[in-house]
Write a protein that holds these residues in place. Structure first.
Motif, PDB file in Angstrom:
ATOM      1  N   ALA A  17       0.832  -1.210   0.000  1.00 29.09           N
ATOM      2  CA  ALA A  17       0.000   0.000   0.000  1.00 29.09           C
ATOM      3  C   ALA A  17       0.866   1.259   0.000  1.00 29.09           C
ATOM      4  CB  ALA A  17      -0.938  -0.013   1.206  1.00 29.09           C
ATOM      5  N   GLN A  18       1.941   1.250   0.773  1.00 32.38           N
ATOM      6  CA  GLN A  18       2.808   2.431   0.850  1.00 32.38           C
ATOM      7  C   GLN A  18       3.433   2.769  -0.500  1.00 32.38           C
ATOM      8  OE1 GLN A  18       5.330   0.929   4.005  1.00 32.38           O
ATOM      9  NE2 GLN A  18       4.707   2.614   5.350  1.00 32.38           N
ATOM     10  N   ARG A  19       3.725   1.756  -1.290  1.00 27.83           N
ATOM     11  CA  ARG A  19       4.399   2.048  -2.556  1.00 27.83           C
ATOM     12  C   ARG A  19       3.478   2.760  -3.547  1.00 27.83           C
ATOM     13  NH1 ARG A  19       5.230  -3.587  -5.917  1.00 27.83           N
ATOM     14  NH2 ARG A  19       3.029  -3.958  -6.281  1.00 27.83           N
ATOM     15  N   ARG A  20       2.179   2.790  -3.262  1.00 27.48           N
ATOM     16  CA  ARG A  20       1.243   3.530  -4.118  1.00 27.48           C
ATOM     17  C   ARG A  20       0.968   4.927  -3.572  1.00 27.48           C
ATOM     18  NH1 ARG A  20      -1.040   1.014  -8.446  1.00 27.48           N
ATOM     19  NH2 ARG A  20      -0.646  -1.208  -8.494  1.00 27.48           N
ATOM     20  N   THR A  21       1.707   5.300  -2.550  1.00 29.61           N
ATOM     21  CA  THR A  21       1.648   6.654  -2.009  1.00 29.61           C
ATOM     22  C   THR A  21       2.986   7.302  -2.354  1.00 29.61           C
ATOM     23  OG1 THR A  21       2.634   6.151   0.141  1.00 29.61           O
ATOM     24  CG2 THR A  21       0.259   5.761  -0.086  1.00 29.61           C
ATOM     25  N   PRO A  22       3.173   8.549  -2.014  1.00 27.38           N
ATOM     26  CA  PRO A  22       4.485   9.161  -2.287  1.00 27.38           C
ATOM     27  C   PRO A  22       5.635   8.577  -1.454  1.00 27.38           C
ATOM     28  CG  PRO A  22       2.788  10.845  -2.018  1.00 27.38           C
ATOM     29  CD  PRO A  22       2.181   9.534  -1.619  1.00 27.38           C
ATOM     30  N   ASP A  23       5.336   7.660  -0.528  1.00 24.80           N
ATOM     31  CA  ASP A  23       6.341   7.149   0.411  1.00 24.80           C
ATOM     32  C   ASP A  23       6.995   5.848  -0.082  1.00 24.80           C
ATOM     33  OD1 ASP A  23       7.922   6.873   2.641  1.00 24.80           O
ATOM     34  OD2 ASP A  23       6.292   6.169   3.936  1.00 24.80           O
ATOM     35  N   LEU A  24       7.704   5.928  -1.221  1.00 27.18           N
ATOM     36  CA  LEU A  24       8.350   4.724  -1.751  1.00 27.18           C
ATOM     37  C   LEU A  24       9.468   4.230  -0.838  1.00 27.18           C
ATOM     38  CD1 LEU A  24       8.439   5.507  -5.561  1.00 27.18           C
ATOM     39  CD2 LEU A  24       7.110   3.742  -4.405  1.00 27.18           C
ATOM     40  N   GLU A  25      10.219   5.130  -0.257  1.00 23.52           N
ATOM     41  CA  GLU A  25      11.287   4.702   0.655  1.00 23.52           C
ATOM     42  C   GLU A  25      10.698   4.034   1.890  1.00 23.52           C
ATOM     43  OE1 GLU A  25      14.527   4.445   0.061  1.00 23.52           O
ATOM     44  OE2 GLU A  25      14.094   5.234  -1.939  1.00 23.52           O
ATOM     45  N   GLY A  26       9.583   4.558   2.378  1.00 27.50           N
ATOM     46  CA  GLY A  26       8.893   3.914   3.498  1.00 27.50           C
ATOM     47  C   GLY A  26       8.433   2.515   3.119  1.00 27.50           C
ATOM     48  N   ALA A  27       7.962   2.364   1.894  1.00 28.24           N
ATOM     49  CA  ALA A  27       7.544   1.040   1.416  1.00 28.24           C
ATOM     50  C   ALA A  27       8.717   0.078   1.408  1.00 28.24           C
ATOM     51  CB  ALA A  27       6.929   1.146   0.020  1.00 28.24           C
ATOM     52  N   LEU A  28       9.851   0.523   0.897  1.00 29.95           N
ATOM     53  CA  LEU A  28      11.034  -0.352   0.861  1.00 29.95           C
ATOM     54  C   LEU A  28      11.480  -0.714   2.275  1.00 29.95           C
ATOM     55  CD1 LEU A  28      12.956   1.297  -2.098  1.00 29.95           C
ATOM     56  CD2 LEU A  28      11.760  -0.913  -2.102  1.00 29.95           C
ATOM     57  N   GLY A  29      11.366   0.213   3.201  1.00 33.07           N
ATOM     58  CA  GLY A  29      11.678  -0.083   4.598  1.00 33.07           C
ATOM     59  C   GLY A  29      10.721  -1.109   5.185  1.00 33.07           C
ATOM     60  N   SER A  30       9.447  -0.994   4.844  1.00 36.09           N
ATOM     61  CA  SER A  30       8.464  -1.969   5.334  1.00 36.09           C
ATOM     62  C   SER A  30       8.695  -3.340   4.724  1.00 36.09           C
ATOM     63  CB  SER A  30       7.040  -1.475   5.040  1.00 36.09           C
ATOM     64  OG  SER A  30       6.768  -0.308   5.793  1.00 36.09           O
ATOM     65  N   PHE A  31       9.071  -3.391   3.447  1.00 35.73           N
ATOM     66  CA  PHE A  31       9.416  -4.680   2.847  1.00 35.73           C
ATOM     67  C   PHE A  31      10.583  -5.315   3.604  1.00 35.73           C
ATOM     68  CE2 PHE A  31       7.566  -3.086  -1.335  1.00 35.73           C
ATOM     69  CZ  PHE A  31       6.509  -3.990  -1.348  1.00 35.73           C
ATOM     70  N   ALA A  32      11.594  -4.506   3.919  1.00 35.95           N
ATOM     71  CA  ALA A  32      12.755  -5.021   4.655  1.00 35.95           C
ATOM     72  C   ALA A  32      12.336  -5.537   6.036  1.00 35.95           C
ATOM     73  CB  ALA A  32      13.823  -3.929   4.788  1.00 35.95           C
ATOM     74  N   ARG A  33      11.443  -4.810   6.716  1.00 39.12           N
ATOM     75  CA  ARG A  33      10.974  -5.266   8.031  1.00 39.12           C
ATOM     76  C   ARG A  33      10.180  -6.565   7.909  1.00 39.12           C
ATOM     77  NH1 ARG A  33      10.813   0.084   8.490  1.00 39.12           N
ATOM     78  NH2 ARG A  33       8.590   0.400   8.145  1.00 39.12           N
ATOM     79  N   SER A  34       9.449  -6.724   6.822  1.00 38.72           N
ATOM     80  CA  SER A  34       8.712  -7.978   6.613  1.00 38.72           C
ATOM     81  C   SER A  34       9.684  -9.156   6.553  1.00 38.72           C
ATOM     82  CB  SER A  34       7.890  -7.893   5.326  1.00 38.72           C
ATOM     83  OG  SER A  34       7.131  -9.060   5.137  1.00 38.72           O
ATOM     84  N   LEU A  35      10.807  -8.970   5.862  1.00 38.91           N
ATOM     85  CA  LEU A  35      11.815 -10.044   5.808  1.00 38.91           C
ATOM     86  C   LEU A  35      12.542 -10.216   7.130  1.00 38.91           C
ATOM     87  CD1 LEU A  35      13.564  -9.988   2.314  1.00 38.91           C
ATOM     88  CD2 LEU A  35      12.163 -11.800   3.325  1.00 38.91           C
ATOM     89  N   GLU A  36      12.661  -9.167   7.923  1.00 39.78           N
ATOM     90  CA  GLU A  36      13.246  -9.306   9.257  1.00 39.78           C
ATOM     91  C   GLU A  36      12.331 -10.137  10.156  1.00 39.78           C
ATOM     92  OE1 GLU A  36      13.894  -5.328  10.687  1.00 39.78           O
ATOM     93  OE2 GLU A  36      15.388  -4.914   9.137  1.00 39.78           O
ATOM     94  N   ILE A  37      11.025  -9.904  10.025  1.00 44.17           N
ATOM     95  CA  ILE A  37      10.055 -10.666  10.814  1.00 44.17           C
ATOM     96  C   ILE A  37      10.105 -12.138  10.438  1.00 44.17           C
ATOM     97  CG2 ILE A  37       7.583 -11.031  11.220  1.00 44.17           C
ATOM     98  CD1 ILE A  37       7.263  -7.932  10.804  1.00 44.17           C
ATOM     99  N   ASP A  38      10.127 -12.406   9.130  1.00 42.90           N
ATOM    100  CA  ASP A  38      10.177 -13.784   8.635  1.00 42.90           C
ATOM    101  C   ASP A  38      11.155 -13.855   7.471  1.00 42.90           C
ATOM    102  OD1 ASP A  38       9.871 -16.321   7.616  1.00 42.90           O
ATOM    103  OD2 ASP A  38       7.700 -16.193   7.369  1.00 42.90           O
ATOM    104  N   PRO A  39      12.404 -14.257   7.735  1.00 42.48           N
ATOM    105  CA  PRO A  39      13.418 -14.304   6.682  1.00 42.48           C
ATOM    106  C   PRO A  39      13.090 -15.254   5.528  1.00 42.48           C
ATOM    107  CG  PRO A  39      14.421 -14.485   8.855  1.00 42.48           C
ATOM    108  CD  PRO A  39      12.936 -14.594   9.048  1.00 42.48           C
ATOM    109  N   HIS A  40      12.090 -16.094   5.714  1.00 41.90           N
ATOM    110  CA  HIS A  40      11.715 -17.060   4.668  1.00 41.90           C
ATOM    111  C   HIS A  40      10.462 -16.644   3.904  1.00 41.90           C
ATOM    112  CE1 HIS A  40      14.746 -19.647   6.341  1.00 41.90           C
ATOM    113  NE2 HIS A  40      14.203 -19.493   7.532  1.00 41.90           N
ATOM    114  N   TYR A  41       9.957 -15.450   4.158  1.00 34.35           N
ATOM    115  CA  TYR A  41       8.713 -14.997   3.523  1.00 34.35           C
ATOM    116  C   TYR A  41       9.008 -14.622   2.073  1.00 34.35           C
ATOM    117  CZ  TYR A  41       4.116 -12.846   3.129  1.00 34.35           C
ATOM    118  OH  TYR A  41       2.835 -12.528   2.748  1.00 34.35           O
TER     119      TYR A  41
END
Length: 194
Positions: free
Chosen positions: A117-141
């Motif tokens: 959802a964030q990547r469809r807002t002006p916050d692309l860097e925030g989106a990339l940070g959230s993607f990174a946190r998703s992989l931190e939560i589950d490295p196999h996701y």
């Protein structure tokens, strides 16, 4: 099926029969209703069923999820899916996904959806940070890498994509979509020696 790394309508078509069966067996199964919201939303988003009945089914599934699981993070995430895919209000969807994340901070799927959802807002860097946190939560996701590749390629981040693609292909060798994104990254860079 809805969490398979390779994003395809077949995943949602197959998942729908299982989710429908779940709510037949237990009509008060809020999480299954929440999954149906996503499935119906994906049907309209991907364009394989844009009938009025499908939109009504999405609204009905959301109503049932709210009725049987009003305090669940999954219900809040389902509402965010509805806002994202049916109403196409991306900033509001991001806010709802953030709310679901705060309720269930250890859920990689919710964090991934927030990033989408964030990547469809002006916050692309925030989106990339959230993607990174998703992989931190589950490295196999495995849904994260192809979605990040799509995001970087579409936002002209080929340098960043190129640094990630080969390590991710080694880490997630069964994710078909990564092979597609690798080709697009290298073609975008003008490298014909794949």
């Amino acid at each position: 099926h809805v969490n398979r790394a390779d994003y395809a309508q077949e995943n949602f078509i197959e998942a729908e029969s299982w989710a429908r069966r779940a709510v037949q067996l237990d009509p008060e199964f809020a999480h299954a209703w929440a999954v149906l919201v996503e499935i119906h939303g994906q049907a309209t988003w991907l364009g394989y069923d844009t009938s009025p009945e499908r939109f009504a089914a999405a609204a009905n599934a959301l109503e049932k999820a709210k009725q049987y699981g009003p305090g669940l993070a999954e219900t809040v995430a389902a509402e965010a899916e509805y806002i994202y895919r049916i109403e196409e209000d991306f900033p509001r969807a991001a806010e709802k996904f953030q709310q679901a994340h705060l309720m269930l901070p250890g859920d990689a799927e919710i964090m991934h959806s927030l990033a989408v959802a964030q990547r469809r807002t002006p916050d692309l860097e925030g989106a990339l940070g959230s993607f990174a946190r998703s992989l931190e939560i589950d490295p196999h996701y495995s849904r994260v890498p192809p979605t990040v590749m799509e995001t970087l390629v579409r936002m002209d981040g080929l340098d960043r994509a190129e640094k990630l693609i080969d390590p991710w292909m080694r880490r997630f060798p069964d994710v078909r979509d990564l092979r597609v994104w690798r080709v697009l990254v290298y073609l975008g860079r003008g490298d014909m020696d794949l």
